[in-house]
Design a protein around this motif. Structure first.
Motif, PDB file in Angstrom:
ATOM      1  N   GLU A  15     -10.877 -15.360  18.845  1.00 36.35           N
ATOM      2  CA  GLU A  15     -10.650 -15.046  20.266  1.00 36.35           C
ATOM      3  C   GLU A  15     -10.456 -13.546  20.463  1.00 36.35           C
ATOM      4  O   GLU A  15     -10.951 -12.961  21.436  1.00 36.35           O
ATOM      5  CB  GLU A  15      -9.440 -15.808  20.781  1.00 36.35           C
ATOM      6  N   GLU A  16      -9.736 -12.907  19.552  1.00 35.98           N
ATOM      7  CA  GLU A  16      -9.474 -11.478  19.694  1.00 35.98           C
ATOM      8  C   GLU A  16     -10.740 -10.658  19.475  1.00 35.98           C
ATOM      9  O   GLU A  16     -10.990  -9.673  20.186  1.00 35.98           O
ATOM     10  CB  GLU A  16      -8.379 -11.046  18.715  1.00 35.98           C
ATOM     11  N   VAL A  17     -11.558 -11.052  18.489  1.00 30.90           N
ATOM     12  CA  VAL A  17     -12.822 -10.344  18.270  1.00 30.90           C
ATOM     13  C   VAL A  17     -13.734 -10.506  19.485  1.00 30.90           C
ATOM     14  O   VAL A  17     -14.385  -9.542  19.916  1.00 30.90           O
ATOM     15  CB  VAL A  17     -13.509 -10.860  16.986  1.00 30.90           C
ATOM     16  N   GLU A  18     -13.786 -11.706  20.048  1.00 26.29           N
ATOM     17  CA  GLU A  18     -14.647 -11.919  21.209  1.00 26.29           C
ATOM     18  C   GLU A  18     -14.113 -11.203  22.442  1.00 26.29           C
ATOM     19  O   GLU A  18     -14.865 -10.878  23.353  1.00 26.29           O
ATOM     20  CB  GLU A  18     -14.812 -13.411  21.469  1.00 26.29           C
ATOM     21  N   ARG A  19     -12.811 -10.940  22.463  1.00 19.65           N
ATOM     22  CA  ARG A  19     -12.228 -10.243  23.612  1.00 19.65           C
ATOM     23  C   ARG A  19     -12.585  -8.763  23.606  1.00 19.65           C
ATOM     24  O   ARG A  19     -12.867  -8.195  24.663  1.00 19.65           O
ATOM     25  CB  ARG A  19     -10.708 -10.418  23.619  1.00 19.65           C
ATOM     26  N   ARG A  20     -12.614  -8.139  22.417  1.00 17.32           N
ATOM     27  CA  ARG A  20     -12.817  -6.685  22.424  1.00 17.32           C
ATOM     28  C   ARG A  20     -13.646  -6.152  21.266  1.00 17.32           C
ATOM     29  O   ARG A  20     -13.688  -4.947  21.035  1.00 17.32           O
ATOM     30  CB  ARG A  20     -11.457  -5.973  22.441  1.00 17.32           C
ATOM     31  N   GLY A  21     -14.331  -7.061  20.534  1.00 18.01           N
ATOM     32  CA  GLY A  21     -15.113  -6.585  19.397  1.00 18.01           C
ATOM     33  C   GLY A  21     -16.585  -6.916  19.451  1.00 18.01           C
ATOM     34  O   GLY A  21     -17.325  -6.601  18.499  1.00 18.01           O
ATOM     35  N   MET A  22     -17.036  -7.534  20.531  1.00 13.16           N
ATOM     36  CA  MET A  22     -18.437  -7.946  20.608  1.00 13.16           C
ATOM     37  C   MET A  22     -19.391  -6.744  20.604  1.00 13.16           C
ATOM     38  O   MET A  22     -20.533  -6.856  20.146  1.00 13.16           O
ATOM     39  CB  MET A  22     -18.673  -8.788  21.858  1.00 13.16           C
ATOM     40  N   ALA A  23     -18.947  -5.625  21.124  1.00 14.87           N
ATOM     41  CA  ALA A  23     -19.809  -4.432  21.175  1.00 14.87           C
ATOM     42  C   ALA A  23     -19.467  -3.429  20.082  1.00 14.87           C
ATOM     43  O   ALA A  23     -19.979  -2.302  20.089  1.00 14.87           O
ATOM     44  CB  ALA A  23     -19.679  -3.772  22.555  1.00 14.87           C
ATOM     45  N   GLU A  24     -18.630  -3.835  19.123  1.00 14.78           N
ATOM     46  CA  GLU A  24     -18.244  -2.940  18.034  1.00 14.78           C
ATOM     47  C   GLU A  24     -19.363  -2.863  16.996  1.00 14.78           C
ATOM     48  O   GLU A  24     -19.764  -3.881  16.408  1.00 14.78           O
ATOM     49  CB  GLU A  24     -16.950  -3.452  17.378  1.00 14.78           C
ATOM     50  N   VAL A  25     -19.878  -1.673  16.754  1.00 11.93           N
ATOM     51  CA  VAL A  25     -20.965  -1.501  15.787  1.00 11.93           C
ATOM     52  C   VAL A  25     -20.463  -1.862  14.385  1.00 11.93           C
ATOM     53  O   VAL A  25     -19.427  -1.367  13.941  1.00 11.93           O
ATOM     54  CB  VAL A  25     -21.491  -0.053  15.813  1.00 11.93           C
ATOM     55  N   GLY A  26     -21.209  -2.767  13.739  1.00 10.42           N
ATOM     56  CA  GLY A  26     -20.850  -3.153  12.371  1.00 10.42           C
ATOM     57  C   GLY A  26     -19.672  -4.100  12.295  1.00 10.42           C
ATOM     58  O   GLY A  26     -19.004  -4.160  11.250  1.00 10.42           O
TER      59      GLY A  26
END
Length: 848
Positions: free
Chosen positions: A656-667
């Motif tokens: 949930e946390e990755v989908e909240r703020r990591g979807m556009a994180e390169v790599g």
């Protein structure tokens, strides 16, 4: 004529006598110079010090900084002393009834004259006004006269028959022969007469006040009503209004009197059942009085204004680091903090002023649970353990004289332990800040109770009130009459309820909806009963959402639980937490025993869906550590079973946390976070889920993805069981992609439930990551390369493995290609996150 107001200054030690001596000298001096003097005294507090000091309580502990005074339970040394104490209580009741009857007679004295004047050309009061002023008073006088006569006759007969209680034999104490329960029950069955009096009281007082101001004849009467004081022929002077208040004051003390009498009545006594029923009827009536009798909770101010009591109760006040149990009174314009002083023999209960804050401009702020020191936790555990043992003793003690004696001692000690816990366990802080830079902090064990106080205070502070400076002496002395809460909320003071829960109560929090805006929220659940164990638990905080989901199971060990309180708390970035809604649910053991019951609760505008289950069983002693079971390096089936889910919380929270703020994180998932931050998050998940989720919210997103990879990598058995490695490797030889996926999905179905649903949940998440590969540069193959070695491992040679050995290069290819094939499948079944909470067909969701 000079009027002197009697007063009680606050002095100590050797100065206690001086003020009254000076006062008497002043009176004698004025009279010697032929100056008429009228001494005015407030009824019920004549020559009593509101701030009277008392002996320090005998049950101080290292946790306490001062004594805690509360309505006492006598410690009885023998059954004989118990019955002798009962006789003392009955004699005190008789004396009190005699005084009350004289007051009623004084009130009724002018009634005939006023009725006669009503028919003249210049009446003092009209016939209707006379009827209103004296409504139900003659009936009350007759009811109490009958009770007084009956009680006096029985006490006189008993005292004549048994003049020397010290000569009685132990097993035939004559106190068992004194039967008075029927008299009390008969009187309480007529207590409804007070209902009419209370309903009429406001109008009667208004007539008296208006006529006092407008008619000199009535003023003379109203300000000089006299009552004889019995054998000494002395007379007490009252005002009309003070006498009118007497019945109201009397009826509100009925429950306390009956409670004292019942406590000194052995269970084997013939009066016991009748007095229990009498106390129940009295409490039922007085609960209605507290709701309907607004006049009882008002204090007259200057300029015709009225200060009304809105709420009162016991709270913990923090002063210079010390915790003290205080009685807090919320009036329409101020907050008054007092210390309760239980009455010594022959005196009234009193309150000692501590501080007050005007409500105008008052700012409120509450702070979530604070960390306790290890030393405090150890002491609280010691108190809880002692409470548990005392509770066991009370349940096992035999009946009879010795059993009654031991039970009385155990119950007294249990009350003392509860008071200590009530003072030192609260961890929710309500901070009060006034415009004059005065601040106070109150502590609460219950977030629900804190929110009730906060709502009540906040509502009054928003009304643009203007505070009239209080007469603190008068206001504090009036607390005895105005209070609606008689004693601290002690479970040991409540009667045993066979329907109360004793065992394990499981509460599964599923989801919430109808939020006004996307918010991080958590659900707080509280139970009542004995506080041997933790009575409160919370879910972890959700991600920003309009419809948060938890599917988190909270378990309580309960003893005497009857109610469940549920609160939904919102957490906005950079702002204080706020309660979005709350409600209370009555626990019914029969409907919850060993089966889940689903409920949808309305918490203000928020709906929360949960399930309840109750398993009755004997309770174990409280444990010293409430630490959660570790989740890392533990088989996934074990973790899922511990949490009552199919997908462990550590997996869901990281996803949930990755989908909240990591979807556009390169790599994302390819680039690792810092080792120290990943280790810190791992330790948090192993010890406290709520703390871990809180830290997750502020952690660097690559550290969050690193925790998820580490969890799968450290599983003792891989997510896809080892025994499926060879079978999955063979499916890679199937050239037709559709046929290959059919075989792979068939193999997946053979996995344990927790493994299968967690794998499906993860695959769905990775597919959503790859949908943003144009930004994050993470294709399906890249993700399969990262996760393949963690999710699928070959069997160890020689350990239950008879097939051909797989070299390392083939091993990696199989791991990556299997996960890659699953990621390419678009018709994967949906992952089931939580275990289904089965209910009977008729147990449909209940909306409350």
């Amino acid at each position: 004529m000079l009027r002197l107001q009697s007063f009680q200054p606050v002095l100590r030690g050797e100065d206690l006598r001086a003020p009254m001596d000076i006062y008497q000298e002043a009176v004698r001096y004025l009279e010697s110079h032929h100056v008429p003097v009228v001494v005015e005294a407030e009824p019920d507090v004549l020559e009593e010090d509101v701030f009277q000091e008392e002996a320090v309580s005998c049950f101080l502990s290292p946790l306490q900084t001062e004594s805690i005074d509360f309505p006492d339970t006598p410690t009885l040394c023998s059954p004989e002393e118990m019955l002798e104490r009962r006789l003392v209580v009955l004699k005190g009741i008789l004396e009190s009834e005699e005084v009350y009857l004289r007051e009623l007679e004084a009130l009724l004295m002018p009634m005939k004259a006023l009725r006669a004047s009503a028919g003249t050309s210049q009446p003092v009061l009209s016939s209707r006004q006379v009827q209103t002023v004296f409504y139900q008073v003659p009936e009350l006088r007759d009811m109490h006269q009958s009770f007084y006569s009956g009680l006096k006759d029985r006490l006189s007969a008993y005292c004549q028959t048994h003049p020397s209680p010290g000569e009685e034999r132990e097993m035939s104490h004559p106190g068992f022969e004194l039967i008075v329960g029927d008299l009390f029950l008969k009187m309480v069955n007529q207590i409804g007469l007070y209902g009419g009096f209370i309903g009429n009281y406001e109008e009667a007082v208004e007539i008296v006040r208006k006529c006092t101001q407008s008619d000199p004849r009535f003023r003379t009467l109203a300000e000089s009503m006299m009552s004889n004081n019995g054998a000494d022929k002395a007379r007490t002077k009252y005002t009309f209004e003070a006498l009118l208040y007497k019945p109201l004051d009397r009826v509100t003390k009925t429950t306390l009197v009956l409670r004292d009498l019942l406590k000194t009545t052995p269970v084997e006594h013939k009066d016991y059942v009748a007095l229990q029923e009498t106390l129940r009827l009295s409490r039922s009536f007085l609960s209605g009085v507290n709701e309907s009798s607004q006049r009882k909770r008002e204090v007259t101010l200057s300029h015709g204004l009225r200060r009304q009591l809105m709420r009162d109760g016991f709270v913990v006040d923090v002063s210079e680091g010390d915790r003290n149990l205080r009685h807090l009174f919320l009036y329409t314009d101020l907050l008054l903090c007092t210390r309760f002083k239980h009455a010594t023999r022959g005196k009234q209960d009193q309150y000692r002023f501590c501080w007050y804050l005007p409500l105008a401009g008052l700012k409120l702020r509450w702070v979530a649970d604070q960390e306790r020191s290890c030393d405090t936790n150890l002491r609280l555990h010691t108190i809880r353990t002692k409470m548990y043992l005392l509770r066991q003793q009370l349940q096992q003690q035999a009946k009879g004289y010795r059993g009654l004696h031991l039970a009385a001692r155990s119950r007294k000690k249990l009350e003392q332990m509860e008071l200590m816990l009530l003072t030192h366990s609260p961890h929710y802080r309500l901070e009060l800040h006034s415009p004059s830079d005065k601040s106070h902090t109150l502590l609460f064990s219950s977030l629900y109770e804190l929110e009730e106080w906060r709502e009540a205070i906040y509502k009054l502070t928003t009304d643009n009130i203007e505070t009239v400076p209080p007469d603190l002496l008068t206001l504090t002395s009036a607390c005895v009459k105005l209070r609606m809460t008689q004693q601290p909320p002690l479970q040991s003071s409540n009667a045993e309820d066979k329907e109360a829960l004793c065992g394990t109560l499981s509460v599964a929090i599923h989801s919430a909806c109808s939020l006004q805006q996307p918010t991080c929220v958590y659900v707080c659940v509280e139970v009542d009963g004995y506080e041997f164990y933790n009575k409160q638990a919370q879910t972890h905080s959700s991600v920003h959402s309009l419809n948060p989901h938890w599917d988190q199971e909270l378990c309580f060990q309960v003893d005497g639980a009857q109610n469940l309180r549920v609160l939904c708390v919102g957490q906005s970035d950079g702002q204080d937490e706020a309660v979005l809604g709350k409600t209370t649910l009555k626990l019914e053991s029969k409907s919850l025993i060993e089966r889940w019951r689903r409920r949808t609760l309305q918490l203000g505008q928020v709906e929360v869906t949960l399930s309840l289950k109750y398993n009755p069983h004997p309770l174990e002693p409280p444990s010293s550590a409430a630490q959660e079971q570790p989740v890392f390096c533990v088989p996934i089936e074990t973790v899922a079973q511990q949490e009552g889910v199919l997908v462990p919380h550590v997996v869901r929270c990281c996803v949930e946390e990755v989908e909240r703020r990591g979807m556009a994180e390169v790599g994302i998932y390819r680039i690792s976070g810092t080792t120290s931050e990943i280790s810190m998050l791992k330790a948090a998940f192993n010890s406290n889920l709520r703390e871990a989720v809180t830290r997750l919210r502020s952690a660097e997103v690559n550290a969050v993805s690193g925790v998820l990879k580490l969890y799968f990598r450290e599983l003792p058995e891989p997510l896809i069981p080892t025994e499926l490695f060879q079978s999955l490797a063979r499916t890679l030889d199937i050239q037709d992609m559709d046929s290959r996926l059919v075989s792979m999905l068939s193999l997946l179905q053979s996995c344990p439930d927790a493994n299968r649903h967690t794998f499906l949940y993860l695959i769905r998440h990775l597919q959503r990551i790859s949908e943003r590969q144009d930004i994050n540069k993470m294709s399906l193959l890249n993700l399969a390369t990262v996760f393949g070695p963690s999710l699928l491992r070959p069997p160890v040679a020689g350990v239950g493995h008879d097939g051909p050995a797989v070299d390392i290069s083939q091993e990696v290819v199989v791991q990556v290609q299997v996960v890659f094939s699953y990621l390419q499948c678009n018709n994967l079944p949906e992952a089931q996150i939580s275990v289904p909470y089965d209910t009977d067909p008729e147990d449909a969701t209940t909306h409350i």
